[in-house]
Design a protein around this motif. Structure first.
Motif, PDB file in Angstrom:
ATOM      1  N   TYR A 127      41.969 -49.897  76.063  1.00 33.58           N
ATOM      2  CA  TYR A 127      41.895 -49.128  75.276  1.00 33.58           C
ATOM      3  C   TYR A 127      41.794 -49.381  74.086  1.00 33.58           C
ATOM      4  O   TYR A 127      41.109 -48.223  73.095  1.00 33.58           O
ATOM      5  CB  TYR A 127      43.256 -49.628  74.647  1.00 33.58           C
ATOM      6  CG  TYR A 127      44.526 -48.449  73.941  1.00 33.58           C
ATOM      7  CD1 TYR A 127      44.706 -47.429  74.138  1.00 33.58           C
ATOM      8  CD2 TYR A 127      44.442 -48.428  72.627  1.00 33.58           C
ATOM      9  CE1 TYR A 127      45.797 -46.132  73.685  1.00 33.58           C
ATOM     10  CE2 TYR A 127      45.023 -48.124  72.006  1.00 33.58           C
ATOM     11  CZ  TYR A 127      45.817 -46.425  72.196  1.00 33.58           C
ATOM     12  OH  TYR A 127      46.384 -45.885  71.427  1.00 33.58           O
ATOM     13  N   ARG A 164      38.353 -47.702  74.043  1.00 32.17           N
ATOM     14  CA  ARG A 164      37.710 -46.503  73.706  1.00 32.17           C
ATOM     15  C   ARG A 164      38.546 -45.580  72.803  1.00 32.17           C
ATOM     16  O   ARG A 164      37.172 -44.943  72.366  1.00 32.17           O
ATOM     17  CB  ARG A 164      38.805 -46.096  74.615  1.00 32.17           C
ATOM     18  CG  ARG A 164      38.769 -44.812  75.873  1.00 32.17           C
ATOM     19  CD  ARG A 164      39.697 -44.511  76.151  1.00 32.17           C
ATOM     20  NE  ARG A 164      38.879 -43.755  78.272  1.00 32.17           N
ATOM     21  CZ  ARG A 164      39.811 -43.201  78.789  1.00 32.17           C
ATOM     22  NH1 ARG A 164      41.262 -43.470  78.863  1.00 32.17           N
ATOM     23  NH2 ARG A 164      38.962 -42.759  79.832  1.00 32.17           N
ATOM     24  N   LEU A 209      31.272 -36.811  72.672  1.00 36.31           N
ATOM     25  CA  LEU A 209      32.543 -37.028  73.121  1.00 36.31           C
ATOM     26  C   LEU A 209      33.513 -37.525  74.367  1.00 36.31           C
ATOM     27  O   LEU A 209      33.611 -38.503  74.512  1.00 36.31           O
ATOM     28  CB  LEU A 209      33.703 -36.146  73.064  1.00 36.31           C
ATOM     29  CG  LEU A 209      33.983 -35.681  71.639  1.00 36.31           C
ATOM     30  CD1 LEU A 209      34.195 -34.779  71.236  1.00 36.31           C
ATOM     31  CD2 LEU A 209      34.056 -36.662  70.647  1.00 36.31           C
ATOM     32  N   TYR A 210      32.343 -37.061  75.134  1.00 38.88           N
ATOM     33  CA  TYR A 210      32.850 -37.227  76.852  1.00 38.88           C
ATOM     34  C   TYR A 210      32.599 -38.751  77.393  1.00 38.88           C
ATOM     35  O   TYR A 210      32.582 -39.746  77.800  1.00 38.88           O
ATOM     36  CB  TYR A 210      32.015 -36.658  77.903  1.00 38.88           C
ATOM     37  CG  TYR A 210      31.968 -35.988  79.289  1.00 38.88           C
ATOM     38  CD1 TYR A 210      33.672 -34.850  79.475  1.00 38.88           C
ATOM     39  CD2 TYR A 210      31.692 -37.266  79.880  1.00 38.88           C
ATOM     40  CE1 TYR A 210      33.857 -35.589  81.142  1.00 38.88           C
ATOM     41  CE2 TYR A 210      32.157 -37.704  81.546  1.00 38.88           C
ATOM     42  CZ  TYR A 210      32.937 -36.161  82.018  1.00 38.88           C
ATOM     43  OH  TYR A 210      33.255 -36.755  83.424  1.00 38.88           O
ATOM     44  N   LEU A 266      35.175 -41.309  75.913  1.00 44.18           N
ATOM     45  CA  LEU A 266      35.808 -40.862  76.656  1.00 44.18           C
ATOM     46  C   LEU A 266      36.021 -41.613  78.127  1.00 44.18           C
ATOM     47  O   LEU A 266      36.792 -42.144  78.070  1.00 44.18           O
ATOM     48  CB  LEU A 266      36.404 -39.714  76.890  1.00 44.18           C
ATOM     49  CG  LEU A 266      37.356 -39.315  75.746  1.00 44.18           C
ATOM     50  CD1 LEU A 266      38.063 -37.210  75.142  1.00 44.18           C
ATOM     51  CD2 LEU A 266      38.969 -40.037  75.625  1.00 44.18           C
ATOM     52  N   TYR A 268      33.561 -43.335  79.519  1.00 43.77           N
ATOM     53  CA  TYR A 268      32.502 -44.711  79.097  1.00 43.77           C
ATOM     54  C   TYR A 268      33.004 -46.001  78.353  1.00 43.77           C
ATOM     55  O   TYR A 268      31.563 -46.731  78.173  1.00 43.77           O
ATOM     56  CB  TYR A 268      31.032 -44.286  79.805  1.00 43.77           C
ATOM     57  CG  TYR A 268      30.787 -43.282  80.623  1.00 43.77           C
ATOM     58  CD1 TYR A 268      31.209 -43.417  81.911  1.00 43.77           C
ATOM     59  CD2 TYR A 268      30.648 -42.032  80.346  1.00 43.77           C
ATOM     60  CE1 TYR A 268      30.930 -42.881  83.253  1.00 43.77           C
ATOM     61  CE2 TYR A 268      29.895 -40.850  81.700  1.00 43.77           C
ATOM     62  CZ  TYR A 268      29.954 -41.727  82.964  1.00 43.77           C
ATOM     63  OH  TYR A 268      30.006 -40.961  83.690  1.00 43.77           O
ATOM     64  N   THR A 272      26.501 -37.505  81.965  1.00 45.42           N
ATOM     65  CA  THR A 272      25.870 -38.770  82.585  1.00 45.42           C
ATOM     66  C   THR A 272      24.810 -38.812  83.446  1.00 45.42           C
ATOM     67  O   THR A 272      24.246 -39.974  83.398  1.00 45.42           O
ATOM     68  CB  THR A 272      26.208 -38.973  84.839  1.00 45.42           C
ATOM     69  OG1 THR A 272      26.171 -37.024  84.679  1.00 45.42           O
ATOM     70  CG2 THR A 272      27.567 -38.657  84.663  1.00 45.42           C
ATOM     71  N   ALA A 273      23.776 -37.722  82.991  1.00 41.44           N
ATOM     72  CA  ALA A 273      22.512 -37.710  83.253  1.00 41.44           C
ATOM     73  C   ALA A 273      21.576 -38.956  81.877  1.00 41.44           C
ATOM     74  O   ALA A 273      20.653 -39.419  82.053  1.00 41.44           O
ATOM     75  CB  ALA A 273      21.881 -36.665  82.818  1.00 41.44           C
ATOM     76  N   HIS A 315      22.565 -42.202  82.653  1.00 45.32           N
ATOM     77  CA  HIS A 315      21.644 -42.869  83.598  1.00 45.32           C
ATOM     78  C   HIS A 315      20.089 -43.269  83.237  1.00 45.32           C
ATOM     79  O   HIS A 315      19.429 -43.700  83.817  1.00 45.32           O
ATOM     80  CB  HIS A 315      21.898 -42.608  84.875  1.00 45.32           C
ATOM     81  CG  HIS A 315      23.507 -42.599  85.732  1.00 45.32           C
ATOM     82  ND1 HIS A 315      23.342 -44.022  86.218  1.00 45.32           N
ATOM     83  CD2 HIS A 315      24.566 -41.819  86.045  1.00 45.32           C
ATOM     84  CE1 HIS A 315      24.569 -43.431  86.887  1.00 45.32           C
ATOM     85  NE2 HIS A 315      24.858 -42.525  86.413  1.00 45.32           N
ATOM     86  N   ARG A 368      28.229 -48.746  81.034  1.00 43.11           N
ATOM     87  CA  ARG A 368      29.240 -48.135  81.025  1.00 43.11           C
ATOM     88  C   ARG A 368      30.276 -49.397  80.447  1.00 43.11           C
ATOM     89  O   ARG A 368      30.177 -50.539  81.280  1.00 43.11           O
ATOM     90  CB  ARG A 368      30.778 -47.023  82.119  1.00 43.11           C
ATOM     91  CG  ARG A 368      30.068 -48.567  83.070  1.00 43.11           C
ATOM     92  CD  ARG A 368      30.984 -47.405  84.659  1.00 43.11           C
ATOM     93  NE  ARG A 368      31.614 -46.785  84.054  1.00 43.11           N
ATOM     94  CZ  ARG A 368      32.601 -45.478  84.375  1.00 43.11           C
ATOM     95  NH1 ARG A 368      31.410 -45.321  85.636  1.00 43.11           N
ATOM     96  NH2 ARG A 368      33.549 -44.707  84.163  1.00 43.11           N
ATOM     97  N   TYR A 406      36.340 -48.697  82.662  1.00 41.67           N
ATOM     98  CA  TYR A 406      36.326 -47.565  83.565  1.00 41.67           C
ATOM     99  C   TYR A 406      37.853 -46.542  83.301  1.00 41.67           C
ATOM    100  O   TYR A 406      38.738 -47.202  82.598  1.00 41.67           O
ATOM    101  CB  TYR A 406      36.390 -48.190  84.951  1.00 41.67           C
ATOM    102  CG  TYR A 406      35.167 -48.557  86.209  1.00 41.67           C
ATOM    103  CD1 TYR A 406      35.263 -47.068  86.697  1.00 41.67           C
ATOM    104  CD2 TYR A 406      34.370 -49.381  85.944  1.00 41.67           C
ATOM    105  CE1 TYR A 406      34.306 -47.464  87.773  1.00 41.67           C
ATOM    106  CE2 TYR A 406      33.298 -49.105  86.657  1.00 41.67           C
ATOM    107  CZ  TYR A 406      33.277 -48.213  87.540  1.00 41.67           C
ATOM    108  OH  TYR A 406      32.130 -48.127  88.269  1.00 41.67           O
TER     109      TYR A 406
END
Lengths: 282, 282
Positions: free
Chosen positions: B131, B134, B173-174, B177, B179, B269-270, B273, B279, B282
């Motif tokens: 928590y 994040r 932001l993604y 949130l 990872y 995700t690009a 990686h 990350r 989870y």
């Protein structure tokens, strides 16, 4: 001479999450299933964008190398639409849990229809409006965070209210990113408690308001991380603010939930369902 | 009298996504599988927090009512850990695709271990540090958005750079949130192009920089939504900014990707990686 006991080396396993796209769905599913085996030490590796035979062959090599290194067969979870690519992955020395094959056959039987891939159409239809809906929702959340912006409050699908640091901002961002929902948030502050009235900007959108509350001890902890030793973070002030905010929300007829031990996605889905919001995107 | 042809009513199906928690994983999996049947009209309903026998019985009632209304058997995707609850859902008049049962048996056989639930332990271990990781990552992204904040730039796991409106903010932001990654972003602006140098604040964190570029036509479209008819949004200016930003990034040795037709999760995700980020949650 005493015989030395041989301590067996604990088996460390590797789980792979393979996808022809981002891999987000398959890693969430796989991780959640594997959390049921908490005593097994696991490495988790996501291999996204496995969308060609060459990439599949390279993934098989990576998987087989882990078999040798771990001295234990890897676990492979996959969501791969293309049957030729699935076949290549099947050749790896691994337990292959192929989510696509497992589910598509019963769905085809039930629906009396072939899946797009099995009809020879391998393209995925993406939603061109989905991108915009999401971007606009994120911009809206950023512009209407913490009572910012003087305008467009009535454009919100939902406006979260509550004392500061109860989890409103991350929940709004999650609602925007995951569901495309226009979520604003407005803090309730000591001035509002003294007036015993909602702030003027949100008084006329009462039906769109949804409240967060929290245990005062937890709020004290959270605020102390940011502003240690401050009056703002003191337990006494947190108790006062939480009680006053709850009283204000009850009087105004605003439904509210207790955010104390909830994760951000739990808060977001609770708001979605309890405020009966409709998701705009998948 | 001619015989009136009877047009068959198109069958509309309902898909339910059931979970004992938020339902996010099962609805993502189910939605992605169902997108393979694009010609079947479908209503999708998520029923989260089915964590008691009473709620399961009520869910069965809802499912059976849809069977009558649709005149077609609903599809039920579930991730329900508790076997008694799964049994109740099995009694619904539906095709029940029980993700838990389907995967847990082969995993138990492979791992030579019982799952927590099958060992009689029904609690889920939540990650109390997750928590905080994040929340801290989200706060970091908000505070280091668009070149805001004068400090802590070297705390970032990655800093996205590129012309304005190339998708940096939602991607940060993604990353936060989904990872727990500390992602900052810094715009490259005409002043930087004239100086032919990176902004001073990010010059000494070059190894953490990752660039976004975009087709000028697409940037023109995006900017025109916000500031129509402006020089800023004009195609000519967009062409200039994109070319100059790419030149600056190449000279500085910053890897960059083309954000033109990618969704936010594809961008995130690009970056994860390609920049080899780890990350945190989870």
């Amino acid at each position: 001479m005493p015989i030395m006991p041989i301590t067996p080396k604990p088996i460390r396993r590797t789980a792979f999450f393979l996808s022809d796209r981002t891999g987000i769905t398959v890693e969430m599913l796989g991780h959640s299933l594997l959390s049921q085996f908490e005593n097994i030490p696991l490495d988790e590796i996501t291999l996204p964008y496995i969308d060609s035979k060459a990439k599949a062959t390279s993934a098989v090599r990576t998987i087989n190398e882990r078999y040798i290194a771990d001295e234990a067969r890897p676990l492979v979870f996959s969501t791969l639409v293309n049957p030729e690519i699935r076949l290549i992955i099947n050749s790896a020395d691994a337990l292959h849990l192929d989510c696509f094959s497992i589910f598509i056959a019963p769905l085809e039987a039930e629906l009396g229809a072939r899946s797009s891939e099995n009809m020879g159409r391998s393209h995925r239809v993406s939603d061109p409006t989905g991108y915009w809906k999401r971007i606009n929702a994120i911009n809206y959340a950023l512009e209407h965070d913490d009572g910012l912006s003087q305008k467009n409050w009535n454009r919100a699908d939902v406006t979260l209210v509550g004392a500061s640091r109860t989890g409103k901002t991350p929940t709004c961002l999650y609602l925007a990113l995951q569901y495309g929902i226009y979520a604003a948030n407005y803090p309730l502050i000591p001035e509002d408690f003294q007036r015993e009235e909602l702030p003027a900007q949100i008084r006329n959108i009462r039906s769109k308001l949804f409240g967060f509350t929290i245990h005062p001890e937890r709020l004290h902890e959270i605020r102390s991380e940011r502003k240690p030793e401050s009056v703002y973070a003191s337990l006494k002030n947190c108790e006062y603010e939480v009680q006053s905010a709850e009283k204000l929300m009850r009087r105004a007829g605003i439904p509210y939930l207790d955010a104390t031990s909830k994760s951000i996605e739990e808060l977001a889905t609770a708001v979605l369902h309890e405020a009966k919001l409709e998701r705009k995107i998948y």
